[in-house]
Design an enzyme around this catalytic site. Structure first.
Site, PDB file in Angstrom:
ATOM      1  N   HIS A   6       0.803  -1.227   0.000  1.00  0.00           N
ATOM      2  CA  HIS A   6       0.000   0.000   0.000  1.00  0.00           C
ATOM      3  C   HIS A   6       0.830   1.269   0.000  1.00  0.00           C
ATOM      4  O   HIS A   6       0.271   2.369  -0.027  1.00  0.00           O
ATOM      5  CB  HIS A   6      -0.906   0.021   1.231  1.00  0.00           C
ATOM      6  CG  HIS A   6      -0.135   0.248   2.502  1.00  0.00           C
ATOM      7  ND1 HIS A   6       0.518  -0.760   3.152  1.00  0.00           N
ATOM      8  CD2 HIS A   6       0.107   1.371   3.220  1.00  0.00           C
ATOM      9  CE1 HIS A   6       1.120  -0.278   4.222  1.00  0.00           C
ATOM     10  NE2 HIS A   6       0.894   1.012   4.287  1.00  0.00           N
TER      11      HIS A   6
HETATM   12  C1  UD1 Z   1      -1.071   5.977   5.860  1.00  0.00           C
HETATM   13  C2  UD1 Z   1       0.336   6.366   6.281  1.00  0.00           C
HETATM   14  C3  UD1 Z   1       1.283   5.202   6.026  1.00  0.00           C
HETATM   15  C4  UD1 Z   1       0.787   3.937   6.687  1.00  0.00           C
HETATM   16  C5  UD1 Z   1      -0.667   3.663   6.307  1.00  0.00           C
HETATM   17  C6  UD1 Z   1      -1.183   2.520   7.118  1.00  0.00           C
HETATM   18  C7  UD1 Z   1       0.984   8.725   6.040  1.00  0.00           C
HETATM   19  C8  UD1 Z   1       1.790   9.675   5.237  1.00  0.00           C
HETATM   20  N1  UD1 Z   1       0.827   7.507   5.516  1.00  0.00           N
HETATM   21  O1  UD1 Z   1      -1.037   5.719   4.475  1.00  0.00           O
HETATM   22  O2  UD1 Z   1       2.559   5.510   6.552  1.00  0.00           O
HETATM   23  O3  UD1 Z   1       1.603   2.868   6.279  1.00  0.00           O
HETATM   24  O4  UD1 Z   1      -1.467   4.819   6.580  1.00  0.00           O
HETATM   25  O5  UD1 Z   1      -2.195   1.818   6.483  1.00  0.00           O
HETATM   26  O6  UD1 Z   1       0.503   9.078   7.085  1.00  0.00           O
HETATM   27  N2  UD1 Z   1      -8.597   5.681   2.315  1.00  0.00           N
HETATM   28  C9  UD1 Z   1      -9.829   5.067   2.427  1.00  0.00           C
HETATM   29  N3  UD1 Z   1     -10.320   4.855   3.678  1.00  0.00           N
HETATM   30  C10 UD1 Z   1      -9.682   5.234   4.792  1.00  0.00           C
HETATM   31  C11 UD1 Z   1      -8.433   5.856   4.676  1.00  0.00           C
HETATM   32  C12 UD1 Z   1      -7.899   6.082   3.428  1.00  0.00           C
HETATM   33  O7  UD1 Z   1     -10.459   4.722   1.434  1.00  0.00           O
HETATM   34  O8  UD1 Z   1     -10.173   4.983   5.888  1.00  0.00           O
HETATM   35  C13 UD1 Z   1      -8.028   5.910   0.967  1.00  0.00           C
HETATM   36  C14 UD1 Z   1      -8.324   7.300   0.439  1.00  0.00           C
HETATM   37  O9  UD1 Z   1      -8.506   7.193  -0.936  1.00  0.00           O
HETATM   38  C15 UD1 Z   1      -7.016   8.019   0.743  1.00  0.00           C
HETATM   39  C16 UD1 Z   1      -5.963   6.929   0.590  1.00  0.00           C
HETATM   40  O10 UD1 Z   1      -6.613   5.755   1.055  1.00  0.00           O
HETATM   41  O11 UD1 Z   1      -6.785   9.081  -0.141  1.00  0.00           O
HETATM   42  C17 UD1 Z   1      -4.699   7.167   1.360  1.00  0.00           C
HETATM   43  O12 UD1 Z   1      -4.980   7.370   2.733  1.00  0.00           O
HETATM   44  P1  UD1 Z   1      -3.906   8.115   3.681  1.00  0.00           P
HETATM   45  O13 UD1 Z   1      -4.343   8.056   5.087  1.00  0.00           O
HETATM   46  O14 UD1 Z   1      -3.575   9.446   3.108  1.00  0.00           O
HETATM   47  O15 UD1 Z   1      -2.604   7.278   3.502  1.00  0.00           O
HETATM   48  P2  UD1 Z   1      -2.351   5.713   3.597  1.00  0.00           P
HETATM   49  O16 UD1 Z   1      -1.943   5.238   2.249  1.00  0.00           O
HETATM   50  O17 UD1 Z   1      -3.470   5.034   4.265  1.00  0.00           O
HETATM   51  N1  UDP Z   2      -3.265  -5.650   8.809  1.00  0.00           N
HETATM   52  C1  UDP Z   2      -4.589  -6.055   9.008  1.00  0.00           C
HETATM   53  N2  UDP Z   2      -5.350  -6.377   7.908  1.00  0.00           N
HETATM   54  C2  UDP Z   2      -4.868  -6.317   6.639  1.00  0.00           C
HETATM   55  C3  UDP Z   2      -3.525  -5.907   6.449  1.00  0.00           C
HETATM   56  C4  UDP Z   2      -2.755  -5.570   7.560  1.00  0.00           C
HETATM   57  O1  UDP Z   2      -5.043  -6.131  10.145  1.00  0.00           O
HETATM   58  O2  UDP Z   2      -5.618  -6.613   5.697  1.00  0.00           O
HETATM   59  C5  UDP Z   2      -2.442  -5.279   9.980  1.00  0.00           C
HETATM   60  C6  UDP Z   2      -1.125  -6.016  10.118  1.00  0.00           C
HETATM   61  O3  UDP Z   2      -1.301  -7.222  10.829  1.00  0.00           O
HETATM   62  C7  UDP Z   2      -0.249  -5.020  10.841  1.00  0.00           C
HETATM   63  C8  UDP Z   2      -0.788  -3.670  10.434  1.00  0.00           C
HETATM   64  O4  UDP Z   2      -2.058  -3.917   9.813  1.00  0.00           O
HETATM   65  O5  UDP Z   2      -0.377  -5.125  12.254  1.00  0.00           O
HETATM   66  C9  UDP Z   2       0.125  -2.999   9.456  1.00  0.00           C
HETATM   67  O6  UDP Z   2      -0.465  -1.828   8.986  1.00  0.00           O
HETATM   68  P1  UDP Z   2      -0.176  -1.227   7.549  1.00  0.00           P
HETATM   69  O7  UDP Z   2       0.479  -2.245   6.705  1.00  0.00           O
HETATM   70  O8  UDP Z   2      -1.431  -0.618   7.092  1.00  0.00           O
HETATM   71  O9  UDP Z   2       0.799  -0.012   7.883  1.00  0.00           O
HETATM   72  P2  UDP Z   2       2.385   0.126   8.096  1.00  0.00           P
HETATM   73  O10 UDP Z   2       2.797  -0.830   9.154  1.00  0.00           O
HETATM   74  O11 UDP Z   2       3.043  -0.110   6.780  1.00  0.00           O
HETATM   75  O12 UDP Z   2       2.550   1.548   8.497  1.00  0.00           O
END
Ligand code: UD1
Ligand code: UDP
Length: 353
Positions: free
Chosen positions: A201
């Site tokens: 992601h």
């Molecule tokens: C964010 C964090 C990333 C982390 C990830 C965990 C930052 C810069 N990035 O990335 O470090 O690894 O969370 O999963 O803070 N969206 C939805 N539903 C939601 C949230 C987001 O559909 O509940 C979609 C939206 O289209 C949004 C996109 O995901 O624009 C990105 O969401 P955002 O929170 O900006 O960043 P993540 O990629 O989730």
């Molecule tokens: N995770 C989850 N469901 C999923 C994918 C990941 O519960 O479908 C959990 C995973 O076990 C881990 C956490 O989400 O504890 C990791 O989060 P993510 O990969 O979104 O963010 P990052 O660690 O890269 O910031």
């Protein structure tokens, strides 16, 4: 009297990694409250974890949602500052490297409240990643830096952060895995013997059409070469970008993101995990499952040192080679992330100060 602590969280990994901290605060009956930024808001990225981990509803919800990174961070600063002024805590606790962490840290600093940063001292040395900038800014603004390993402590000291601010505690992800492992369930992998689990992601991978397409193709090639199903619970960001770029996943089984107990179970049963997630690199290491990281670097080099993980880049050749190496390597390793008492140690350190 115990110090009042404000716990700030906003995304899936923060909810999971803060859950042992929130439990510990409740167990020790410490005055605290939780602020949810609303950076993640979809049921499958947010509420499902509160329900499953039996966390109380956050006292404050900022509901900043998805917007540009600057605006998102700005809204978190503005709204959390307001809360810190109205309901002043003695310490603000943040975890990890998201925009939520940066926003809350700036608000706390501007309000003169000390910040505790959980998972301090991680570095990818790649400033094109938004997470890297967030980590550096937050580490250098924090008063208590909870480094998960001696390696992360050394990084902080190498950046001239005073030793007395740094505490090696282990990572709260170990606490979370231990607390939840008995609930792990295989979900869609029930009855499957050999399969490969994917999580992907990160912005640098999925917002770049050529890179995302190349990784998707590589996943299919791994499935074909090793004759194993590849299962990918997809993050909403990746889903949105895959649709926008018309990414072809071929034989990869793409399913909606799953809850924590299911993802834990799917990890436990996997022959290999391919990921760009930070938390998943750690969990694979803790659970004893071989992992390859679909990036050019990792801020979790301890996993490489112990042999649980390889940095596989994003080209099919290297991904295939690393997948083969990790599945052939029949090695056992010891997790470098602590014993599962990180939350207790963090809270005890804060209360003793
Ligand atoms: C964010 C964090 C990333 C982390 C990830 C965990 C930052 C810069 N990035 O990335 O470090 O690894 O969370 O999963 O803070 N969206 C939805 N539903 C939601 C949230 C987001 O559909 O509940 C979609 C939206 O289209 C949004 C996109 O995901 O624009 C990105 O969401 P955002 O929170 O900006 O960043 P993540 O990629 O989730
Ligand atoms: N995770 C989850 N469901 C999923 C994918 C990941 O519960 O479908 C959990 C995973 O076990 C881990 C956490 O989400 O504890 C990791 O989060 P993510 O990969 O979104 O963010 P990052 O660690 O890269 O910031």
């Amino acid at each position: 009297m115990s110090k009042k602590i404000a716990v700030v969280l906003g995304t899936r990994p923060e909810i999971i990694k803060m859950s042992p901290v929130i439990r510990e605060l409740a167990r020790q009956k410490i005055n605290h409250y939780t602020i949810h930024s609303g950076q993640h808001y979809s049921y499958g990225l947010d509420k499902v974890f509160f329900e499953q981990l039996k966390l109380p509803k956050p006292r404050y919800k900022l509901e900043v949602g998805s917007t540009s990174p600057g605006k998102q961070t700005g809204l978190i600063i503005t709204y959390s500052e307001r809360i810190f002024q109205r309901n002043r805590p003695d310490i603000v606790l943040v975890q990890g490297d998201t925009n939520t962490v940066l926003g809350a840290t700036i608000a706390a600093c501007k309000t003169g409240i000390p910040v505790g940063h959980i998972e301090a001292g991680l570095r990818s040395y790649d400033k094109s990643m938004p997470e890297e900038l967030n980590r550096i800014l937050v580490d250098h603004s924090s008063d208590y830096l909870f480094a998960p390993t001696p390696e992360s402590r050394d990084i902080l000291q190498g950046e001239s952060i005073p030793r007395k601010k740094i505490f090696v505690t282990g990572n709260t992800i170990v606490d979370a895995v231990i607390q939840n492992t008995t609930h792990a369930k295989p979900g869609p992998t029930a009855g499957m013997k050999n399969y490969i689990l994917v999580s992907l992601h990160r912005q640098e991978n999925v917002d770049n059409p050529a890179r995302f397409a190349r990784i998707a193709k590589s996943l299919g090639m791994v499935s074909q070469k090793f004759q194993m199903p590849v299962i990918y619970p997809i993050h909403p960001r990746s889903k949105k970008m895959a649709k926008k770029f018309g990414i072809n996943f071929g034989q990869v089984k793409v399913i909606p993101a799953v809850d924590y107990f299911t993802f834990l179970g799917m990890q436990k049963g996997a022959s290999l995990i391919m990921t760009d997630s930070g938390g998943v690199q750690e969990e694979a290491c803790i659970l004893g499952i071989p992992c390859i990281t679909l990036r050019d670097n990792t801020e979790r080099p301890e996993t490489i040192s112990v042999g649980s993980n390889m940095v596989a880049g994003t080209t099919p050749e290297k991904i295939l080679r690393c997948a083969g190496t990790m599945m052939r390597n029949n090695i056992k390793w010891k997790s470098p992330f602590g014993r599962g008492d990180a939350a207790r140690r963090i809270i005890n350190i804060l209360q003793a100060k």
